[in-house]
Design a protein around this motif. Structure first.
Motif, PDB file in Angstrom:
ATOM      1  N   UNK A  41       0.793  -1.109   0.027  1.00  0.00           N
ATOM      2  CA  UNK A  41       0.140  -0.026  -0.061  1.00  0.00           C
ATOM      3  C   UNK A  41       0.881   1.326  -0.008  1.00  0.00           C
ATOM      4  N   UNK A  42       0.320   2.382  -0.202  1.00  0.00           N
ATOM      5  CA  UNK A  42       1.348   3.657  -0.422  1.00  0.00           C
ATOM      6  C   UNK A  42       1.628   3.941   0.955  1.00  0.00           C
ATOM      7  N   UNK A  43       0.915   3.825   1.928  1.00  0.00           N
ATOM      8  CA  UNK A  43       1.266   4.173   3.410  1.00  0.00           C
ATOM      9  C   UNK A  43       2.110   2.848   4.100  1.00  0.00           C
ATOM     10  N   UNK A  44       2.818   2.092   3.125  1.00  0.00           N
ATOM     11  CA  UNK A  44       3.617   1.051   3.840  1.00  0.00           C
ATOM     12  C   UNK A  44       4.951   1.470   4.445  1.00  0.00           C
ATOM     13  N   UNK A  45       4.659   1.529   5.667  1.00  0.00           N
ATOM     14  CA  UNK A  45       5.830   2.008   6.359  1.00  0.00           C
ATOM     15  C   UNK A  45       5.903   1.623   7.745  1.00  0.00           C
ATOM     16  N   UNK A  46       7.146   1.696   8.613  1.00  0.00           N
ATOM     17  CA  UNK A  46       6.863   1.362   9.868  1.00  0.00           C
ATOM     18  C   UNK A  46       7.043  -0.437  10.077  1.00  0.00           C
ATOM     19  N   UNK A  47       6.851  -1.078   9.276  1.00  0.00           N
ATOM     20  CA  UNK A  47       6.786  -2.379   9.469  1.00  0.00           C
ATOM     21  C   UNK A  47       8.318  -3.243   9.574  1.00  0.00           C
ATOM     22  N   UNK A  48       8.141  -4.233  10.257  1.00  0.00           N
ATOM     23  CA  UNK A  48       9.623  -5.098  10.347  1.00  0.00           C
ATOM     24  C   UNK A  48      10.019  -5.479   9.061  1.00  0.00           C
ATOM     25  N   UNK A  49      11.584  -5.529   8.897  1.00  0.00           N
ATOM     26  CA  UNK A  49      11.885  -5.908   7.689  1.00  0.00           C
ATOM     27  C   UNK A  49      11.303  -7.335   6.920  1.00  0.00           C
ATOM     28  N   UNK A  50      11.290  -7.188   5.605  1.00  0.00           N
ATOM     29  CA  UNK A  50      11.166  -8.275   4.982  1.00  0.00           C
ATOM     30  C   UNK A  50      12.172  -9.389   5.278  1.00  0.00           C
ATOM     31  N   UNK A  51      12.245 -10.630   4.917  1.00  0.00           N
ATOM     32  CA  UNK A  51      13.100 -11.524   5.255  1.00  0.00           C
ATOM     33  C   UNK A  51      13.117 -12.503   4.164  1.00  0.00           C
ATOM     34  N   UNK A  52      14.514 -12.841   3.723  1.00  0.00           N
ATOM     35  CA  UNK A  52      14.752 -13.673   2.988  1.00  0.00           C
ATOM     36  C   UNK A  52      15.691 -14.720   3.688  1.00  0.00           C
ATOM     37  N   UNK A  53      15.189 -16.107   3.708  1.00  0.00           N
ATOM     38  CA  UNK A  53      15.947 -17.093   4.706  1.00  0.00           C
ATOM     39  C   UNK A  53      16.387 -18.177   3.624  1.00  0.00           C
ATOM     40  N   UNK A  54      17.730 -18.443   3.720  1.00  0.00           N
ATOM     41  CA  UNK A  54      18.358 -19.733   2.826  1.00  0.00           C
ATOM     42  C   UNK A  54      18.644 -20.803   4.009  1.00  0.00           C
ATOM     43  N   UNK A  55      18.400 -22.019   3.395  1.00  0.00           N
ATOM     44  CA  UNK A  55      18.405 -22.953   4.245  1.00  0.00           C
ATOM     45  C   UNK A  55      19.596 -23.935   3.819  1.00  0.00           C
TER      46      UNK A  55
END
Length: 117
Positions: A60-74
């Motif tokens: 959304x246009x107001x997407x802010x303040x969220x925790x970081x997205x995560x990329x996890x490698x196994x």
């Protein structure tokens, strides 16, 4: 027999994969953390990596303040599918690119067309 390398050497392969991204792509990756875990979750034990977040195309246009997205490698799954250090470096890079592509909203079908699925 799976390839064996030290965790620090695996970390360097991940760093090299990130460093190999084109500058224009790397500059657009924001608020994303890349983690390495030894094993995939029991509910999906064959995963090489996973993107956990909201793709840029879906925010959304107001997407802010969220925790970081995560990329996890196994790590264990990547090691298990490789027999040489060169093959591992390739698979790590492909997996990193694959998961970053999800950050940009590119789905598995398109990644398959591009050779990253």
């Amino acid at each position: 027999m799976p390839l064996e390398i030290a965790p620090a050497a695996f970390d360097r392969l991940v760093e090299e994969a990130l460093d190999s991204l084109p500058a224009e792509i790397a500059a657009r990756v924001h608020n994303v953390v890349l983690l390495i875990e030894p094993q995939a979750p029991p509910e999906d034990p064959d995963l090489l990596g996973v993107y956990d977040g909201v793709a840029l195309t879906e925010r959304a246009a107001n997407h802010a303040g969220d925790l970081p997205d995560r990329i996890v490698l196994f790590r264990d799954n990547l090691l298990a599918m490789c027999t040489t250090p060169e093959q591992l470096a390739d698979e790590v890079r492909i997996t990193v690119v694959h998961e970053i592509a999800h950050h940009f909203g590119i789905d598995d079908a398109r990644l398959d067309e591009l050779g990253y699925a």
